[in-house]
Design a protein around this motif. Structure first.
Motif, PDB file in Angstrom:
ATOM      1  N   ALA A   4       0.838  -1.198   0.000  1.00 23.95           N
ATOM      2  CA  ALA A   4       0.000   0.000   0.000  1.00 23.95           C
ATOM      3  C   ALA A   4       0.873   1.247   0.000  1.00 23.95           C
ATOM      4  O   ALA A   4       1.963   1.256   0.579  1.00 23.95           O
ATOM      5  N   SER A   5       0.374   2.281  -0.627  1.00 25.14           N
ATOM      6  CA  SER A   5       1.088   3.555  -0.670  1.00 25.14           C
ATOM      7  C   SER A   5       0.074   4.681  -0.823  1.00 25.14           C
ATOM      8  O   SER A   5      -1.110   4.446  -1.081  1.00 25.14           O
ATOM      9  N   GLY A   6       0.558   5.901  -0.661  1.00 27.24           N
ATOM     10  CA  GLY A   6      -0.292   7.064  -0.870  1.00 27.24           C
ATOM     11  C   GLY A   6      -0.732   7.766   0.389  1.00 27.24           C
ATOM     12  O   GLY A   6      -1.412   8.797   0.326  1.00 27.24           O
ATOM     13  N   GLY A   7      -0.380   7.226   1.547  1.00 31.24           N
ATOM     14  CA  GLY A   7      -0.747   7.881   2.789  1.00 31.24           C
ATOM     15  C   GLY A   7       0.027   9.172   2.992  1.00 31.24           C
ATOM     16  O   GLY A   7       0.975   9.475   2.275  1.00 31.24           O
ATOM     17  N   GLY A   8      -0.413   9.929   3.973  1.00 32.94           N
ATOM     18  CA  GLY A   8       0.257  11.189   4.262  1.00 32.94           C
ATOM     19  C   GLY A   8      -0.562  12.031   5.211  1.00 32.94           C
ATOM     20  O   GLY A   8      -1.533  11.565   5.810  1.00 32.94           O
ATOM     21  N   LEU A   9      -0.158  13.271   5.321  1.00 38.46           N
ATOM     22  CA  LEU A   9      -0.825  14.239   6.186  1.00 38.46           C
ATOM     23  C   LEU A   9      -1.714  15.139   5.338  1.00 38.46           C
ATOM     24  O   LEU A   9      -1.254  15.703   4.333  1.00 38.46           O
ATOM     25  N   CYS A  20      -2.746   0.133  -3.773  1.00 43.25           N
ATOM     26  CA  CYS A  20      -2.195  -1.128  -3.279  1.00 43.25           C
ATOM     27  C   CYS A  20      -1.831  -1.967  -4.496  1.00 43.25           C
ATOM     28  O   CYS A  20      -2.711  -2.395  -5.246  1.00 43.25           O
ATOM     29  N   ALA A  21      -0.547  -2.157  -4.667  1.00 44.50           N
ATOM     30  CA  ALA A  21      -0.049  -2.914  -5.812  1.00 44.50           C
ATOM     31  C   ALA A  21       0.267  -4.337  -5.404  1.00 44.50           C
ATOM     32  O   ALA A  21       0.901  -4.573  -4.373  1.00 44.50           O
ATOM     33  N   ALA A  22      -0.151  -5.263  -6.224  1.00 42.31           N
ATOM     34  CA  ALA A  22       0.108  -6.678  -5.979  1.00 42.31           C
ATOM     35  C   ALA A  22       1.239  -7.158  -6.870  1.00 42.31           C
ATOM     36  O   ALA A  22       1.354  -6.738  -8.030  1.00 42.31           O
ATOM     37  N   TRP A 113      -2.108  -9.956   3.242  1.00 41.67           N
ATOM     38  CA  TRP A 113      -2.056  -8.590   3.755  1.00 41.67           C
ATOM     39  C   TRP A 113      -0.745  -7.939   3.361  1.00 41.67           C
ATOM     40  O   TRP A 113       0.281  -8.601   3.229  1.00 41.67           O
ATOM     41  N   GLY A 114      -0.800  -6.657   3.212  1.00 39.30           N
ATOM     42  CA  GLY A 114       0.424  -5.903   2.998  1.00 39.30           C
ATOM     43  C   GLY A 114       0.671  -4.973   4.169  1.00 39.30           C
ATOM     44  O   GLY A 114      -0.213  -4.775   5.004  1.00 39.30           O
ATOM     45  N   PRO A 115       1.864  -4.411   4.259  1.00 39.01           N
ATOM     46  CA  PRO A 115       2.134  -3.390   5.273  1.00 39.01           C
ATOM     47  C   PRO A 115       1.268  -2.167   5.012  1.00 39.01           C
ATOM     48  O   PRO A 115       0.925  -1.879   3.870  1.00 39.01           O
ATOM     49  N   GLY A 116       0.892  -1.501   6.044  1.00 39.72           N
ATOM     50  CA  GLY A 116      -0.033  -0.393   5.917  1.00 39.72           C
ATOM     51  C   GLY A 116       0.622   0.904   5.517  1.00 39.72           C
ATOM     52  O   GLY A 116       1.847   1.039   5.475  1.00 39.72           O
ATOM     53  N   THR A 117      -0.219   1.876   5.246  1.00 39.99           N
ATOM     54  CA  THR A 117       0.232   3.229   4.952  1.00 39.99           C
ATOM     55  C   THR A 117      -0.542   4.168   5.865  1.00 39.99           C
ATOM     56  O   THR A 117      -1.752   4.043   6.033  1.00 39.99           O
ATOM     57  N   LEU A 118       0.175   5.102   6.478  1.00 41.20           N
ATOM     58  CA  LEU A 118      -0.420   5.962   7.485  1.00 41.20           C
ATOM     59  C   LEU A 118      -1.110   7.163   6.853  1.00 41.20           C
ATOM     60  O   LEU A 118      -0.513   7.880   6.043  1.00 41.20           O
TER      61      LEU A 118
END
Length: 123
Positions: A4-9, A20-22, A113-118
């Protein structure tokens, strides 16, 4: 296999798009139902949204319905979560999950499951 990617403030009312790329030779993305879950600090992981293998069936939790949109691109082996009108209570680590058969809300039923993104939403 899931990243997963794209998290942020972001400020209240703002938007973010998670991806989320597989990957993996033995992981055929289109064979899997994909889900998004989140876990806020000190709380249990909760269901956010799920999408069927071809995208024809979608479910959302009541807390995000009307604000979040899940989609997938099987050609790119990627599932997305567009998050609009974000609120401070959306602050959490967001995880993507995959399962061949289950399309429900129980996180324990998802196999991959993948690692999360905050995601942090400031007030």
């Amino acid at each position: 296999q899931l990243q997963a990617s794209g998290g942020g403030l972001v400020q209240t009312g703002g938007s973010l798009r998670l991806s989320c790329a597989a990957s993996g030779r033995t992981f055929t993305f289109s064979d899997y139902i994909m889900g998004w879950f989140r876990q806020a600090p000190g709380q249990e992981r909760e269901f956010v949204s799920t999408i069927s293998k071809r995208g024809g069936s979608i479910n959302y939790s009541n807390s995000v319905k009307g604000r979040f949109t899940i989609s997938r691109d099987n050609a790119k082996n990627t599932v997305y979560l567009q998050m609009n009108s974000l609120k401070p209570e959306d602050t959490a680590v967001y995880y993507c999950a995959a399962d061949r058969l289950y399309m429900g809300t129980r996180d324990s039923a998802y196999l991959h499951w993948g690692p999360g993104t905050l995601v942090t939403v400031s007030s």
